[in-house]
Write a protein that holds these residues in place. Structure first.
Motif, PDB file in Angstrom:
ATOM      1  N   GLY A 238      21.304  -2.753  24.645  1.00 12.96           N
ATOM      2  CA  GLY A 238      21.231  -2.208  25.993  1.00 12.96           C
ATOM      3  C   GLY A 238      20.540  -3.056  27.042  1.00 12.96           C
ATOM      4  N   ARG A 239      20.032  -4.221  26.656  1.00 10.23           N
ATOM      5  CA  ARG A 239      19.382  -5.087  27.652  1.00 10.23           C
ATOM      6  C   ARG A 239      20.381  -5.463  28.738  1.00 10.23           C
ATOM      7  NH1 ARG A 239      16.908 -11.062  26.193  1.00 10.23           N
ATOM      8  NH2 ARG A 239      16.605 -11.785  28.322  1.00 10.23           N
ATOM      9  N   THR A 240      19.932  -5.465  29.973  1.00 13.36           N
ATOM     10  CA  THR A 240      20.766  -5.862  31.099  1.00 13.36           C
ATOM     11  C   THR A 240      20.183  -7.127  31.710  1.00 13.36           C
ATOM     12  OG1 THR A 240      21.269  -3.539  31.548  1.00 13.36           O
ATOM     13  CG2 THR A 240      21.728  -5.127  33.302  1.00 13.36           C
ATOM     14  N   PRO A 241      20.873  -8.252  31.556  1.00 16.36           N
ATOM     15  CA  PRO A 241      20.345  -9.501  32.107  1.00 16.36           C
ATOM     16  C   PRO A 241      20.541  -9.558  33.618  1.00 16.36           C
ATOM     17  CG  PRO A 241      22.475  -9.885  31.118  1.00 16.36           C
ATOM     18  CD  PRO A 241      22.127  -8.447  30.844  1.00 16.36           C
ATOM     19  N   GLY A 242      19.703 -10.325  34.256  1.00 16.42           N
ATOM     20  CA  GLY A 242      19.832 -10.519  35.693  1.00 16.42           C
ATOM     21  C   GLY A 242      20.989 -11.463  36.005  1.00 16.42           C
ATOM     22  N   THR A 243      21.338 -11.536  37.268  1.00 19.79           N
ATOM     23  CA  THR A 243      22.448 -12.381  37.702  1.00 19.79           C
ATOM     24  C   THR A 243      22.253 -13.852  37.330  1.00 19.79           C
ATOM     25  OG1 THR A 243      22.921 -10.852  39.500  1.00 19.79           O
ATOM     26  CG2 THR A 243      23.848 -13.065  39.695  1.00 19.79           C
ATOM     27  N   PRO A 244      21.067 -14.429  37.522  1.00 20.51           N
ATOM     28  CA  PRO A 244      20.912 -15.835  37.128  1.00 20.51           C
ATOM     29  C   PRO A 244      21.154 -16.066  35.628  1.00 20.51           C
ATOM     30  CG  PRO A 244      19.119 -15.184  38.570  1.00 20.51           C
ATOM     31  CD  PRO A 244      19.885 -13.933  38.212  1.00 20.51           C
ATOM     32  N   MET A 245      20.707 -15.134  34.807  1.00 21.95           N
ATOM     33  CA  MET A 245      20.915 -15.268  33.359  1.00 21.95           C
ATOM     34  C   MET A 245      22.396 -15.132  33.026  1.00 21.95           C
ATOM     35  SD  MET A 245      19.659 -15.934  30.419  1.00 21.95           S
ATOM     36  CE  MET A 245      17.894 -15.731  30.547  1.00 21.95           C
ATOM     37  N   GLU A 246      23.082 -14.207  33.663  1.00 20.49           N
ATOM     38  CA  GLU A 246      24.520 -14.058  33.444  1.00 20.49           C
ATOM     39  C   GLU A 246      25.244 -15.354  33.777  1.00 20.49           C
ATOM     40  OE1 GLU A 246      26.595 -10.740  35.071  1.00 20.49           O
ATOM     41  OE2 GLU A 246      25.004  -9.347  34.542  1.00 20.49           O
ATOM     42  N   ARG A 247      24.896 -15.953  34.898  1.00 19.44           N
ATOM     43  CA  ARG A 247      25.522 -17.217  35.308  1.00 19.44           C
ATOM     44  C   ARG A 247      25.230 -18.319  34.297  1.00 19.44           C
ATOM     45  NH1 ARG A 247      23.739 -16.627  41.371  1.00 19.44           N
ATOM     46  NH2 ARG A 247      25.387 -15.249  42.103  1.00 19.44           N
ATOM     47  N   ARG A 248      24.004 -18.356  33.825  1.00 18.21           N
ATOM     48  CA  ARG A 248      23.622 -19.370  32.839  1.00 18.21           C
ATOM     49  C   ARG A 248      24.457 -19.241  31.570  1.00 18.21           C
ATOM     50  NH1 ARG A 248      17.394 -20.173  30.821  1.00 18.21           N
ATOM     51  NH2 ARG A 248      17.814 -21.737  29.252  1.00 18.21           N
ATOM     52  N   VAL A 249      24.618 -18.016  31.093  1.00 21.20           N
ATOM     53  CA  VAL A 249      25.389 -17.766  29.883  1.00 21.20           C
ATOM     54  C   VAL A 249      26.860 -18.103  30.108  1.00 21.20           C
ATOM     55  CG1 VAL A 249      26.187 -15.933  28.322  1.00 21.20           C
ATOM     56  CG2 VAL A 249      23.780 -16.064  28.963  1.00 21.20           C
ATOM     57  N   GLU A 250      27.409 -17.689  31.225  1.00 20.13           N
ATOM     58  CA  GLU A 250      28.815 -17.983  31.530  1.00 20.13           C
ATOM     59  C   GLU A 250      29.046 -19.487  31.637  1.00 20.13           C
ATOM     60  OE1 GLU A 250      29.224 -15.609  35.016  1.00 20.13           O
ATOM     61  OE2 GLU A 250      29.636 -13.780  33.872  1.00 20.13           O
ATOM     62  N   THR A 251      28.109 -20.193  32.250  1.00 25.09           N
ATOM     63  CA  THR A 251      28.214 -21.647  32.364  1.00 25.09           C
ATOM     64  C   THR A 251      28.169 -22.294  30.984  1.00 25.09           C
ATOM     65  OG1 THR A 251      27.210 -21.625  34.555  1.00 25.09           O
ATOM     66  CG2 THR A 251      27.128 -23.707  33.344  1.00 25.09           C
ATOM     67  N   PHE A 252      27.279 -21.813  30.130  1.00 25.89           N
ATOM     68  CA  PHE A 252      27.195 -22.334  28.765  1.00 25.89           C
ATOM     69  C   PHE A 252      28.515 -22.131  28.031  1.00 25.89           C
ATOM     70  CE2 PHE A 252      26.795 -21.190  24.307  1.00 25.89           C
ATOM     71  CZ  PHE A 252      26.384 -22.404  23.781  1.00 25.89           C
ATOM     72  N   MET A 253      29.060 -20.922  28.093  1.00 23.56           N
ATOM     73  CA  MET A 253      30.305 -20.635  27.365  1.00 23.56           C
ATOM     74  C   MET A 253      31.456 -21.498  27.886  1.00 23.56           C
ATOM     75  SD  MET A 253      30.273 -16.553  26.493  1.00 23.56           S
ATOM     76  CE  MET A 253      30.213 -15.970  28.175  1.00 23.56           C
ATOM     77  N   ARG A 254      31.526 -21.663  29.168  1.00 27.16           N
ATOM     78  CA  ARG A 254      32.579 -22.485  29.768  1.00 27.16           C
ATOM     79  C   ARG A 254      32.457 -23.944  29.318  1.00 27.16           C
ATOM     80  NH1 ARG A 254      32.609 -19.991  34.136  1.00 27.16           N
ATOM     81  NH2 ARG A 254      30.824 -20.981  35.069  1.00 27.16           N
ATOM     82  N   ALA A 255      31.253 -24.491  29.368  1.00 32.72           N
ATOM     83  CA  ALA A 255      31.016 -25.878  28.970  1.00 32.72           C
ATOM     84  C   ALA A 255      31.293 -26.073  27.473  1.00 32.72           C
ATOM     85  CB  ALA A 255      29.592 -26.291  29.300  1.00 32.72           C
ATOM     86  N   TYR A 256      30.865 -25.126  26.666  1.00 35.88           N
ATOM     87  CA  TYR A 256      31.094 -25.217  25.219  1.00 35.88           C
ATOM     88  C   TYR A 256      32.586 -25.195  24.919  1.00 35.88           C
ATOM     89  CZ  TYR A 256      30.135 -24.475  20.255  1.00 35.88           C
ATOM     90  OH  TYR A 256      30.040 -24.609  18.882  1.00 35.88           O
ATOM     91  N   GLN A 257      33.318 -24.322  25.612  1.00 39.30           N
ATOM     92  CA  GLN A 257      34.773 -24.226  25.411  1.00 39.30           C
ATOM     93  C   GLN A 257      35.458 -25.525  25.827  1.00 39.30           C
ATOM     94  OE1 GLN A 257      36.628 -21.683  23.949  1.00 39.30           O
ATOM     95  NE2 GLN A 257      38.146 -23.316  24.035  1.00 39.30           N
ATOM     96  N   GLU A 258      35.037 -26.084  26.949  1.00 40.48           N
ATOM     97  CA  GLU A 258      35.623 -27.350  27.403  1.00 40.48           C
ATOM     98  C   GLU A 258      35.372 -28.461  26.390  1.00 40.48           C
ATOM     99  OE1 GLU A 258      34.029 -28.016  31.305  1.00 40.48           O
ATOM    100  OE2 GLU A 258      35.202 -26.382  32.176  1.00 40.48           O
ATOM    101  N   MET A 259      34.180 -28.469  25.826  1.00 36.87           N
ATOM    102  CA  MET A 259      33.854 -29.475  24.817  1.00 36.87           C
ATOM    103  C   MET A 259      34.699 -29.271  23.560  1.00 36.87           C
ATOM    104  SD  MET A 259      30.077 -30.529  23.416  1.00 36.87           S
ATOM    105  CE  MET A 259      29.879 -29.059  22.407  1.00 36.87           C
ATOM    106  N   ALA A 260      34.883 -28.031  23.161  1.00 34.06           N
ATOM    107  CA  ALA A 260      35.695 -27.719  21.987  1.00 34.06           C
ATOM    108  C   ALA A 260      37.165 -28.090  22.227  1.00 34.06           C
ATOM    109  CB  ALA A 260      35.577 -26.240  21.634  1.00 34.06           C
ATOM    110  N   ASP A 261      37.659 -27.859  23.438  1.00 35.67           N
ATOM    111  CA  ASP A 261      39.037 -28.189  23.774  1.00 35.67           C
ATOM    112  C   ASP A 261      39.276 -29.699  23.772  1.00 35.67           C
ATOM    113  OD1 ASP A 261      39.623 -25.520  24.044  1.00 35.67           O
ATOM    114  OD2 ASP A 261      39.532 -25.522  26.233  1.00 35.67           O
TER     115      ASP A 261
END
Length: 62
Positions: free
Chosen positions: A37-60
């Motif tokens: 149930g933890r709700t992260p703040g907007t900066p944390m959400e952006r950080r996580v989304e950026t990480f996932m995007r970068a990781y996916q690009e690296m995997a691709d």
């Protein structure tokens, strides 16, 4: 919703939630806390989304 995106990411990359938390946020309990149930703040959400995007690009690129 962020947790849905993370859960899909974890399945796709066969990554344990603690590893994801350490890599994305330096918090191995991050995913566990979101599941409870933890709700992260907007900066944390952006950080996580950026990480996932970068990781996916690296995997691709492999």
């Amino acid at each position: 919703m962020l947790i849905r995106s993370i859960e899909k990411f974890l399945r796709k990359h066969d990554m344990p939630p603690t590893k994801f938390g350490r890599l994305a946020t330096r918090d191995p309990r991050f995913v566990h806390d979101l599941r409870r149930g933890r709700t992260p703040g907007t900066p944390m959400e952006r950080r996580v989304e950026t990480f996932m995007r970068a990781y996916q690009e690296m995997a691709d690129a492999r």
